[in-house]
Design a protein around this motif. Structure first.
Motif, PDB file in Angstrom:
ATOM      1  N   GLN A  72       0.848  -1.289   0.119  1.00 55.94           N
ATOM      2  CA  GLN A  72       0.045   0.066  -0.071  1.00 55.94           C
ATOM      3  C   GLN A  72       0.821   1.357   0.201  1.00 55.94           C
ATOM      4  OE1 GLN A  72      -2.561   0.476   3.435  1.00 55.94           O
ATOM      5  NE2 GLN A  72      -3.695   1.964   2.583  1.00 55.94           N
ATOM      6  N   ILE A  73       1.945   1.435   0.929  1.00 57.95           N
ATOM      7  CA  ILE A  73       2.882   2.280   0.548  1.00 57.95           C
ATOM      8  C   ILE A  73       3.517   2.703  -0.486  1.00 57.95           C
ATOM      9  CG2 ILE A  73       4.852   3.460   2.120  1.00 57.95           C
ATOM     10  CD1 ILE A  73       3.876   1.856   4.881  1.00 57.95           C
ATOM     11  N   THR A  74       4.123   1.507  -0.976  1.00 60.49           N
ATOM     12  CA  THR A  74       4.853   1.493  -2.039  1.00 60.49           C
ATOM     13  C   THR A  74       3.939   2.184  -3.294  1.00 60.49           C
ATOM     14  OG1 THR A  74       6.112  -0.320  -1.361  1.00 60.49           O
ATOM     15  CG2 THR A  74       6.228   0.134  -3.816  1.00 60.49           C
ATOM     16  N   GLN A  75       2.710   1.539  -3.425  1.00 64.60           N
ATOM     17  CA  GLN A  75       1.810   2.132  -4.506  1.00 64.60           C
ATOM     18  C   GLN A  75       1.401   3.381  -4.353  1.00 64.60           C
ATOM     19  OE1 GLN A  75      -1.506  -0.466  -4.369  1.00 64.60           O
ATOM     20  NE2 GLN A  75      -0.353  -2.063  -5.673  1.00 64.60           N
ATOM     21  N   ALA A  76       1.254   3.998  -2.975  1.00 62.86           N
ATOM     22  CA  ALA A  76       1.092   5.366  -2.775  1.00 62.86           C
ATOM     23  C   ALA A  76       2.165   6.355  -3.173  1.00 62.86           C
ATOM     24  CB  ALA A  76       0.641   5.635  -1.382  1.00 62.86           C
ATOM     25  N   ALA A  77       3.387   5.871  -2.812  1.00 59.63           N
ATOM     26  CA  ALA A  77       4.559   6.427  -2.858  1.00 59.63           C
ATOM     27  C   ALA A  77       4.796   6.915  -4.449  1.00 59.63           C
ATOM     28  CB  ALA A  77       5.935   6.023  -2.361  1.00 59.63           C
ATOM     29  N   ASP A  78       4.429   5.948  -5.333  1.00 61.85           N
ATOM     30  CA  ASP A  78       4.544   6.059  -6.762  1.00 61.85           C
ATOM     31  C   ASP A  78       6.058   6.658  -7.228  1.00 61.85           C
ATOM     32  OD1 ASP A  78       3.743   6.012  -9.482  1.00 61.85           O
ATOM     33  OD2 ASP A  78       2.760   7.828  -9.424  1.00 61.85           O
ATOM     34  N   VAL A  79       6.952   5.840  -6.746  1.00 64.27           N
ATOM     35  CA  VAL A  79       8.245   6.431  -6.910  1.00 64.27           C
ATOM     36  C   VAL A  79       8.534   5.909  -8.538  1.00 64.27           C
ATOM     37  CG1 VAL A  79      10.722   5.891  -6.458  1.00 64.27           C
ATOM     38  CG2 VAL A  79       9.249   5.745  -4.509  1.00 64.27           C
ATOM     39  N   PRO A  80       9.329   7.143  -9.213  1.00 64.00           N
ATOM     40  CA  PRO A  80       9.450   7.088 -10.442  1.00 64.00           C
ATOM     41  C   PRO A  80      10.882   6.071 -10.788  1.00 64.00           C
ATOM     42  CG  PRO A  80      10.047   9.104  -9.852  1.00 64.00           C
ATOM     43  CD  PRO A  80       9.595   8.519  -8.569  1.00 64.00           C
ATOM     44  N   ILE A  81      10.757   4.709 -10.788  1.00 67.28           N
ATOM     45  CA  ILE A  81      11.681   4.260 -10.885  1.00 67.28           C
ATOM     46  C   ILE A  81      12.737   4.317 -12.438  1.00 67.28           C
ATOM     47  CG2 ILE A  81      12.756   1.522 -11.325  1.00 67.28           C
ATOM     48  CD1 ILE A  81      11.885   2.402  -8.511  1.00 67.28           C
ATOM     49  N   GLY A  82      13.947   4.433 -12.390  1.00 65.01           N
ATOM     50  CA  GLY A  82      14.763   4.973 -13.568  1.00 65.01           C
ATOM     51  C   GLY A  82      14.959   6.311 -13.625  1.00 65.01           C
ATOM     52  N   THR A  83      14.143   6.958 -12.748  1.00 66.90           N
ATOM     53  CA  THR A  83      14.793   8.465 -12.822  1.00 66.90           C
ATOM     54  C   THR A  83      15.700   8.921 -12.020  1.00 66.90           C
ATOM     55  OG1 THR A  83      12.226   8.986 -12.818  1.00 66.90           O
ATOM     56  CG2 THR A  83      13.684  10.857 -12.234  1.00 66.90           C
ATOM     57  N   PRO A  84      16.561   9.828 -12.580  1.00 65.41           N
ATOM     58  CA  PRO A  84      17.985  10.156 -11.862  1.00 65.41           C
ATOM     59  C   PRO A  84      17.555  10.644 -10.512  1.00 65.41           C
ATOM     60  CG  PRO A  84      18.140  11.034 -14.112  1.00 65.41           C
ATOM     61  CD  PRO A  84      16.563  10.349 -13.831  1.00 65.41           C
ATOM     62  N   LEU A  85      18.332  10.193  -9.291  1.00 63.26           N
ATOM     63  CA  LEU A  85      18.118  10.381  -8.018  1.00 63.26           C
ATOM     64  C   LEU A  85      17.792  11.799  -7.641  1.00 63.26           C
ATOM     65  CD1 LEU A  85      20.704   8.096  -6.428  1.00 63.26           C
ATOM     66  CD2 LEU A  85      18.183   7.766  -6.386  1.00 63.26           C
ATOM     67  N   VAL A  86      18.794  12.739  -8.328  1.00 62.79           N
ATOM     68  CA  VAL A  86      18.447  14.332  -8.082  1.00 62.79           C
ATOM     69  C   VAL A  86      17.084  14.634  -8.673  1.00 62.79           C
ATOM     70  CG1 VAL A  86      20.958  14.598  -7.868  1.00 62.79           C
ATOM     71  CG2 VAL A  86      19.576  14.836  -9.911  1.00 62.79           C
ATOM     72  N   ARG A  87      16.590  14.063  -9.542  1.00 63.53           N
ATOM     73  CA  ARG A  87      15.014  14.528 -10.031  1.00 63.53           C
ATOM     74  C   ARG A  87      14.056  13.932  -9.269  1.00 63.53           C
ATOM     75  NH1 ARG A  87      16.314  13.428 -16.372  1.00 63.53           N
ATOM     76  NH2 ARG A  87      13.926  14.131 -16.351  1.00 63.53           N
ATOM     77  N   VAL A  88      14.070  12.916  -8.345  1.00 66.37           N
ATOM     78  CA  VAL A  88      13.127  12.323  -7.438  1.00 66.37           C
ATOM     79  C   VAL A  88      12.630  13.326  -6.514  1.00 66.37           C
ATOM     80  CG1 VAL A  88      12.534  10.486  -6.035  1.00 66.37           C
ATOM     81  CG2 VAL A  88      13.849  10.064  -8.059  1.00 66.37           C
ATOM     82  N   ASP A  89      11.266  13.509  -6.776  1.00 66.13           N
ATOM     83  CA  ASP A  89      10.646  14.596  -5.882  1.00 66.13           C
ATOM     84  C   ASP A  89      10.390  14.003  -4.308  1.00 66.13           C
ATOM     85  OD1 ASP A  89       9.143  16.682  -4.478  1.00 66.13           O
ATOM     86  OD2 ASP A  89       8.158  17.284  -6.347  1.00 66.13           O
TER      87      ASP A  89
END
Length: 248
Positions: A72-89
Motif C-alpha cells: 500500500q505504501i509503495t503504491q501510494a509513494a509512486d516512486v519513478p523508478i529509472g529517474t535520476p536520483l536528484v530528480r526524484v521529488d
C-alpha cells in the motif's frame, strides 16, 4: 695579464625579467588547467546526476509500518523508478505516503545505491469504536483512521453512534482525552466508555458499576479522584464535578 670581463648589468636584468615571465606563464597555464579540470568535473558530475543511468532510482524500501502494508505504501509513494536520483521529488513522495490514514509522518531519503528509503511513523490508536461487524481505530488526537475486523485486546472500547462517527469530531477527540487520562484502576475494569453528548461520558465497569465522567474537562483531576473513590463499594460513581464527587 688577462682582463676579466664582468656581466653586463643590462644582461642580468634581462635574464631576470625573462625568468619571471616564464614563471608567470607557467603559473597562468597551471591556473587555466585547474579551471578547465574543475569545469569538466562539474559538468561531468552534473551530467551523471541528471542524465546518467548510474545514479537512478532502482528500488524502494519501506520501514516502520505494521498497520499499512508495504504494498500500500509503495503504491501510494509512486516512486519513478529509472529517474535520476536528484530528480526524484521526495517532498511529493512524502505527501502521497502521509495521505494514507494510518501514516502520521514519513521520511524519504535517496541513497547512491539507487534505493529510495521510506521510513514511516504510524498513528497509535488509543481506543476503538465497535460497530456491528467492524471496529474503527482512533488515535490520540481523536482521528478515526483505520477500520479493522476486531478490536485489539489492548484497546478500550468507546461507544459512539457509528453513523455519526464522521461528524462527531468533538465526541471523538473528547473521548481520546478521557481515555488517555484514565488511571490503571479504571482501565483494568473498564468495559466501555460511551456518550451521546460531550457532557455525558459514562464508563461501564466489569462488576456492573458505572462512572459518570461528564465532560473531558479536568480529566486529570477526575482521574485522581476516581482512583481513591473506587475504594468505596458502590454501583455508581460521579466524578463529573471532581471537587464534589458522589457515590450510590
Amino acid at each position: 695579464m688577462a682582463v676579466r670581463e664582468h656581466p653586463s648589468p643590462v644582461s642580468d636584468a634581462t635574464s631576470v625579467i625573462q625568468s619571471r615571465h616564464r614563471n608567470e606563464i607557467r603559473r597562468r597555464a597551471i591556473r587555466i588547467t585547474i579551471v578547465v579540470v574543475v569545469v569538466v568535473l562539474v559538468l561531468g558530475g552534473a551530467w551523471a546526476a541528471w542524465f546518467s543511468p548510474w545514479f537512478t532510482a532502482r528500488s524502494v524500501q519501506v520501514t516502520g509500518n505494521s498497520q499499512a502494508s508495504t504494498e500500500q505504501i509503495t503504491q501510494a509513494a509512486d516512486v519513478p523508478i529509472g529517474t535520476p536520483l536528484v530528480r526524484v521529488d521526495v517532498t511529493a513522495i512524502r505527501d502521497r505516503v502521509t495521505a494514507i490514514p494510518a501514516i502520521s509522518s514519513a521520511k524519504i531519503t535517496r541513497e547512491m545505491s539507487g534505493v529510495i528509503r521510506i521510513a514511516v511513523t504510524e498513528r497509535t490508536p488509543v481506543y476503538a469504536i465497535q460497530g456491528d461487524s467492524q471496529a474503527l481505530l482512533v488515535d490520540g488526537g481523536g482521528l478515526a483512521y483505520l477500520v479493522t475486523d476486531a478490536v485489539p485486546d489492548s484497546l478500550p472500547v468507546v461507544t459512539l453512534p457509528w453513523t455519526d462517527v464522521g461528524s462527531s469530531t468533538r465526541l471523538m477527540s473528547d473521548a481520546a482525552v478521557i481515555v488517555q487520562a484514565l488511571p490503571d484502576a479504571v482501565r483494568t475494569q473498564m468495559v466501555s466508555l460511551g456518550a451521546q453528548t460531550p457532557d455525558t461520558f459514562t464508563i461501564a465497569l466489569t462488576n456492573g458499576a458505572q462512572i459518570l465522567w461528564g465532560s473531558s474537562e479536568n480529566s486529570d483531576q477526575k482521574a485522581q479522584v476516581i482512583s481513591g473513590l473506587l475504594n468505596v463499594k458502590a454501583t455508581y460513581y460521579d466524578v463529573s464535578s471532581p471537587s464534589h464527587p458522589a457515590t450510590k
